[in-house]
Structure formats: C-alpha cells, structure tokens
Design an enzyme around this catalytic site. Sequence first.
Site, PDB file in Angstrom:
ATOM      1  N   TYR A   1       0.538  -1.132  -0.247  1.00  0.00           N
ATOM      2  CA  TYR A   1      -0.278   0.483  -0.116  1.00  0.00           C
ATOM      3  C   TYR A   1       1.212   1.453   0.064  1.00  0.00           C
ATOM      4  CZ  TYR A   1      -4.161  -3.040   0.768  1.00  0.00           C
ATOM      5  OH  TYR A   1      -4.383  -4.226   1.174  1.00  0.00           O
ATOM      6  N   LEU A   2       0.611   1.987  -0.503  1.00  0.00           N
ATOM      7  CA  LEU A   2       0.757   3.693  -0.815  1.00  0.00           C
ATOM      8  C   LEU A   2       0.515   4.427  -0.258  1.00  0.00           C
ATOM      9  CD1 LEU A   2       1.949   1.785  -3.746  1.00  0.00           C
ATOM     10  CD2 LEU A   2       3.812   3.702  -3.542  1.00  0.00           C
TER      11      LEU A   2
END
Length: 182
Positions: free
Chosen positions: A41-42
């Site tokens: 996840y960013l």
Amino acid sequence: MTDVIEREIKVKLSLDPQFLIDRLLQEGYEYVGKEIQEDIYLNGDSRDFRKTDEALRIRLVNDKIELTYKGPKMGSKSKSREEITVSLDDKESMIRILEKLGYRVAQSVRKTRHVLRKGEFNICVDTVEGLGNFLEIEGIDVKEERLLDFFKEFRSKFGINGEIITKSYLELKVEKLAGSSN
C-alpha cells in the site's frame, strides 16, 4: 480488469479453514485456485488515503503484478467500493514512478488465499499474516442486497459465526500494530 464495483463481506473464521474448503468442495463449489498475495500500500504526501478512505495498492499474486486504485467505501452493510486495476510487468519501476509523484510505501499485507466459486460469487478463504483466518465473499457489480442474501444463506448452511468486518486487512493490521505499541 477495468473499472468495477466490488462488494464483499468479510468475517473472521472460527473454524478450521481447510475444513471449510473441504465442505465447500463437497457441496459442489468450484475450486479456482490458491494464491499467494502480497499487497503493498502506498500513501501520498499531498493526499492522505487514510483521510480520504481511498487506497493505492500494488498486488503481487503468484506471478502477476497489478496496480489498483480503490475509491471510498460506498456500502453500509458490506464493503463496497470502486476499483480500477491495471496489470504491470515491473513492480520496482512502478514504485519508483509513484515515489517521484509523491507517494511512498506505507505498509504491506501478506496472505494465502484459496478461491472457490459459486455462481456470481467468489468465496475466499484467507490466512493473513499476523491477523489469522478470514472468509470473504466477493461479488463484482452485484447489488448489495444480492450479496447479503447469499451471505445469509451461506452463513446458515456452513455455520459461519462472527460479525461482518467492513475494514480492510490493511486497516486491521494498522489497528493491531497501533494496539501493540501502546
């Protein structure tokens, strides 16, 4: 995959995952396969997805790589959200591009997923690293009431207990990490 609305219901499993898989196979559910997934996840410097209820994820699933944008949750009784996914062939280069645009890797979630299918629904039996075993029933572009009806019958037939979880595995992991740091 293009732009879709994914609806899902998730519960923590209190029974043995393999027992459930065996029962589903006995009942005629189609076994689609086993996936080893890593979700990276960013989050953005100028756009905090924790505040906007969105997600930007790179998923490694077996030998494939995907980039997915997830819109804010829409359903009140299931986890429903818009998803836009594209296939990639180079994870590291995509991460570098996103970093140049102000995004950074925030967290990762690893799981083993067994996927079975019945009609328009995928039944996913997940073992999530650090969180335990879960059941997810997913429908793509199905009405929320149709998903809820299927789940109600499924829950009764297979003895599935537990409250519906509308949080993502990422949210559950972050909560667990925050609880262990107190």
